[in-house]
Scaffold this motif. Structure first.
Motif, short mmCIF file in Angstrom:
data_model
loop_
_atom_site.label_atom_id
_atom_site.label_comp_id
_atom_site.label_asym_id
_atom_site.label_seq_id
_atom_site.Cartn_x
_atom_site.Cartn_y
_atom_site.Cartn_z
N VAL A 83 4.46 -1.84 -2.77
CA VAL A 83 4.92 -0.74 -1.56
C VAL A 83 5.30 0.89 -2.16
O VAL A 83 6.22 0.86 -2.90
N THR A 84 4.44 1.75 -1.65
CA THR A 84 4.76 3.22 -2.12
C THR A 84 4.95 3.94 -0.72
O THR A 84 4.23 3.78 0.10
N VAL A 136 7.86 -2.88 -5.88
CA VAL A 136 6.97 -4.15 -5.91
C VAL A 136 7.88 -5.14 -5.10
O VAL A 136 9.08 -5.30 -5.39
N TYR A 137 7.12 -5.85 -4.05
CA TYR A 137 7.70 -6.75 -3.17
C TYR A 137 7.35 -8.10 -3.64
O TYR A 137 6.02 -8.33 -3.74
N TYR A 138 8.24 -9.15 -3.67
CA TYR A 138 7.92 -10.36 -4.11
C TYR A 138 8.39 -11.55 -3.03
O TYR A 138 9.33 -11.35 -2.46
N CYS A 139 7.61 -12.32 -2.77
CA CYS A 139 8.13 -13.61 -1.94
C CYS A 139 8.51 -14.58 -2.95
O CYS A 139 7.98 -14.82 -4.05
N GLY A 186 0.87 -1.21 0.27
CA GLY A 186 -0.13 0.20 -0.15
C GLY A 186 0.86 1.18 -0.09
O GLY A 186 1.86 1.14 -0.10
N LEU A 187 0.10 2.35 0.21
CA LEU A 187 0.92 3.74 0.33
C LEU A 187 1.11 4.13 1.75
O LEU A 187 0.11 4.00 2.54
#
Length: 125
Positions: A121-122, A93-96, A10-11
């Motif tokens: 995520v911003t 951008v977060y990746y698992c 999210g922001l």
């Protein structure tokens, strides 16, 4: 086979916190080490943190050490990334991801076979 779905992005303002979750399918999740990576605008995908299958070992990128915490709940097939004291440079951008070799604690994207779709995520200044 492991399928991964991230959530929780999210922001947020600088200095704030977010908790990312990664839900995994498959009965073998508990036997896999897990990693978090991120990719910012115009940047290559980079390692953030990883955790062993038993959660007894963790490792962080220097840029997030002391601010981010990786954890897992094998009963819920979920790995988490708690992010505190967020900075605008954390925007990505977060990746698992799960590695090709289930026990492997790698730091390079090419050591991971299974990826989620990512969550944005911003961090605003």
């Amino acid at each position: 086979q492991v399928q991964l779905v991230e959530s929780g992005g999210g922001l947020v303002q600088a200095g704030g916190s977010l908790r990312l979750s990664c839900a995994a399918s498959g009965r073998t999740f508990s036997s896999y080490a897990m990693g978090w990576f991120r990719q910012g605008p115009g940047k290559e995908r980079e390692f953030v943190a990883h955790i062993s299958w038993s959660a007894d070992r963790t490792h962080y990128a220097d840029s997030v050490k002391g601010r981010f915490t990786i954890s897992r709940d094998n009963a819920k097939n979920t790995v988490y990334l708690q992010m505190n004291s967020l900075k605008p440079d954390d925007t990505a951008v977060y990746y698992c991801a799960a590695p090709a070799l289930s026990f492997w604690l790698g730091v390079h994207p090419n050591e991971y076979r299974y990826w989620g779709q990512g969550t944005q995520v911003t961090v605003s200044s």
